[in-house]
Design a protein around this motif. Structure first.
Motif, short mmCIF file in Angstrom:
data_model
loop_
_atom_site.label_atom_id
_atom_site.label_comp_id
_atom_site.label_asym_id
_atom_site.label_seq_id
_atom_site.Cartn_x
_atom_site.Cartn_y
_atom_site.Cartn_z
N TRP A 1 0.85 -1.19 0.00
CA TRP A 1 0.00 0.00 0.00
C TRP A 1 0.88 1.23 0.00
O TRP A 1 1.81 1.34 0.79
CB TRP A 1 -0.93 0.03 1.21
CG TRP A 1 -1.79 1.26 1.16
CD1 TRP A 1 -1.59 2.45 1.82
CD2 TRP A 1 -2.94 1.45 0.33
NE1 TRP A 1 -2.55 3.36 1.44
CE2 TRP A 1 -3.39 2.78 0.54
CE3 TRP A 1 -3.63 0.64 -0.57
CZ2 TRP A 1 -4.50 3.30 -0.12
CZ3 TRP A 1 -4.73 1.15 -1.22
CH2 TRP A 1 -5.16 2.47 -0.99
N PRO B 1 6.48 -4.65 3.14
CA PRO B 1 6.15 -3.55 4.05
C PRO B 1 7.40 -3.08 4.79
O PRO B 1 8.23 -3.89 5.19
CB PRO B 1 5.15 -4.19 5.02
CG PRO B 1 5.50 -5.65 5.01
CD PRO B 1 5.99 -5.95 3.62
N LYS C 1 2.40 6.20 5.10
CA LYS C 1 1.63 5.02 4.72
C LYS C 1 0.55 4.72 5.75
O LYS C 1 -0.57 4.34 5.40
CB LYS C 1 2.56 3.81 4.57
CG LYS C 1 3.40 3.82 3.31
CD LYS C 1 4.12 2.50 3.15
CE LYS C 1 4.96 2.48 1.90
NZ LYS C 1 5.65 1.19 1.69
N GLU C 2 0.90 4.86 7.02
CA GLU C 2 -0.05 4.58 8.08
C GLU C 2 -1.26 5.50 7.97
O GLU C 2 -2.41 5.06 8.08
CB GLU C 2 0.62 4.75 9.44
CG GLU C 2 -0.28 4.45 10.62
CD GLU C 2 0.46 4.60 11.94
OE1 GLU C 2 -0.21 4.91 12.95
OE2 GLU C 2 1.68 4.41 11.97
N ILE D 1 -3.39 4.52 4.74
CA ILE D 1 -4.25 3.34 4.83
C ILE D 1 -5.40 3.57 5.81
O ILE D 1 -6.49 2.99 5.66
CB ILE D 1 -3.44 2.08 5.18
CG1 ILE D 1 -4.15 0.84 4.64
CG2 ILE D 1 -3.19 1.96 6.69
CD1 ILE D 1 -3.28 -0.41 4.56
N TYR E 1 1.56 -0.36 8.78
CA TYR E 1 0.28 0.28 8.52
C TYR E 1 -0.44 0.72 9.79
O TYR E 1 -1.48 1.39 9.71
CB TYR E 1 -0.62 -0.66 7.72
CG TYR E 1 -0.01 -1.09 6.39
CD1 TYR E 1 0.61 -0.16 5.57
CD2 TYR E 1 -0.06 -2.41 5.97
CE1 TYR E 1 1.18 -0.54 4.37
CE2 TYR E 1 0.49 -2.81 4.76
CZ TYR E 1 1.12 -1.87 3.97
OH TYR E 1 1.67 -2.24 2.77
#
Length: 443
Positions: A145, A168, A202-203, A206, A237
């Motif tokens: 992601w 990741p 990214k966290e 998402i 994430y």
């Protein structure tokens, strides 16, 4: 930094956050409009599996990385009359070389692209979304992601999504990468904290995905190429626990009557000549093992950063700098090398590992995803930093000697690796597991 400069930096950050907030609000409003209209073009095309990936194994689409190779392998195999579901790509990064959204064909697969606009106009977003709808999307499959995926996700607000965990990178992984000399320069950042900040981005991204799901319901599931990656994905994430299905990375497995090898021992380095890959370890090992040929198949994304290393070692007669290889040349290297050598400071489950195993060749590496290298190759143990300290080099040399001198054990481990690829990493296995996930998740 003086006080005036510090205040200016704070002001710039505040303005950047305001722009980001406005952009995300715009995307949410747009997605809601698309969701409510539920417009679908009148199409005669086959339904498509839409990949979200920031590369697609082409110089115009961010080069020749492993993620792009994976997507290409799958779209190549889906391009067959026996498969109703075809493959396509919603290319996430904005493209500076086009003026309006376009659908172009690469490797026989449709790739939908959008031009760079800041902020993007609603007309551009709608045209981009319409091109994706024309592909009759059945499912989106994202390679990990990334924040750039938010635009195609908002373009198709009711299309199911599987986040396919490949690589990741949590705080610990970024700190490991930042400890390699030249990596900060390569990425154009000033400190390790700037790299670690990517995890936070990214966290937050998402979390926006799941916030959108609560407003506009869609099915979201997770899959992974290696079960050992799930804890790292949870940290990356900031969500958990993640219930991820196993979805194997498919590769083209070559026919193999006998295992070949060059007359003189040879180790194949297959990857970019970038700082995170630490190719200088392979160069130094070539100096220490003059009776072994080190075949370096890859090119640098930043030739200037790699030039001093090449100048130091390129005189070695057993160091063969081959540049980027593919097709028949790559096939020949994999068929005849004695083993694959990986020196990267960070890996997950590289395609190059799977390719080497498919040719019944062992892997020598300092990473061991799901114990694959321990079972089918030679594991050096963890090696951090630059990798040129005596402990690191001796660890590699020890495993190289074990690999090259133990012929029967090397052949046995190599064949075991090939057997594993034939069991679990064929395209048929990928389709079977994907169908199972779709049935289980009611997609």
């Amino acid at each position: 930094m003086n006080l005036v400069g510090r205040f200016q930096e704070i002001a710039n950050n505040i303005q950047h956050c305001r722009w980001d907030r406005q952009r995300h609000q715009q995307l949410q409003h747009w997605a809601k409009t698309r969701y409510q209209s539920a417009s679908r073009a009148c199409v005669t095309r086959s339904p498509h599996l839409i990949f979200l990936c920031e590369e697609f194994f082409h110089p115009e689409l961010r080069g020749f990385g492993g993620f792009g190779k994976t997507v290409k392998n799958i779209t190549d195999n889906l391009d067959s009359p026996s498969h109703e579901l075809k493959g396509g790509v919603a290319y996430p990064p904005a493209v500076t070389t086009i003026q309006t959204p376009e659908c172009r064909e690469y490797h026989g697969a449709p790739v939908v692209m959008r031009p760079y606009e800041n902020p993007p106009s609603e007309a551009t977003l709608n045209r981009y979304a319409d091109l994706l709808v024309e592909l009759q999307p059945r499912l989106m499959l994202s390679i990990d992601w990334y924040p750039s995926y938010e635009v195609p996700i908002h373009a198709l607000p009711d299309t199911p999504l599987i986040v396919w965990i490949h690589d990741p990178r949590d705080r610990e992984e970024w700190e490991r990468i930042a400890a390699v000399p030249d990596e900060l320069r390569f990425r154009g950042v000033a400190s390790a904290a700037d790299l670690v900040a990517l995890t936070h981005e990214k966290e937050q991204s998402i979390k926006r995905l799941f916030a959108l799901q609560r407003k506009l319901p869609r099915k979201i599931a997770f899959a992974t190429t290696a079960r050992s990656l799930i804890p790292r994905a949870e940290r990356t994430y900031g969500i958990g626990p993640i219930n991820a299905h196993w979805l194997p990375n498919p590769i083209d497995i070559p026919p193999l009557d006998t295992v070949e090898q060059t007359e003189r021992p040879s180790l194949l380095y297959l990857g970019r000549l970038d700082a995170v890959k630490r190719p200088w370890i392979a160069f130094e090992l070539a100096r220490r093992h003059p009776d072994v040929d080190f075949l370096i198949a890859g090119q640098a994304n930043n030739a200037e950063l790699m030039a001093p290393w090449l100048a130091r070692y390129q005189h070695l007669p057993n160091l063969k700098l081959l540049g980027h290889v593919d097709g028949e040349a790559k096939d020949r290297l994999l068929r005849t090398c004695w083993a694959l050598l990986n020196t990267s400071v960070h890996e997950a489950e590289p395609v190059s590992f799977l390719e080497a195993f498919s040719y019944a060749k062992c892997v020598i590496a300092c990473h061991d995803p799901d114990n694959a290298v321990s079972n089918f190759g030679y594991y050096t143990g963890e090696i951090l930093g630059e990798g040129l300290d005596e402990h690191a080099l001796q660890s590699y040399s020890q495993q190289i000697n074990l690999c090259l001198q133990g012929t029967q054990e090397r052949l046995h481990r190599g064949q075991s690796g090939r057997d594993e690829m034939l069991r679990n990493h064929t395209f048929e296995s990928f389709v079977k597991h994907l169908s199972c996930i779709m049935n289980t998740e009611l997609i």
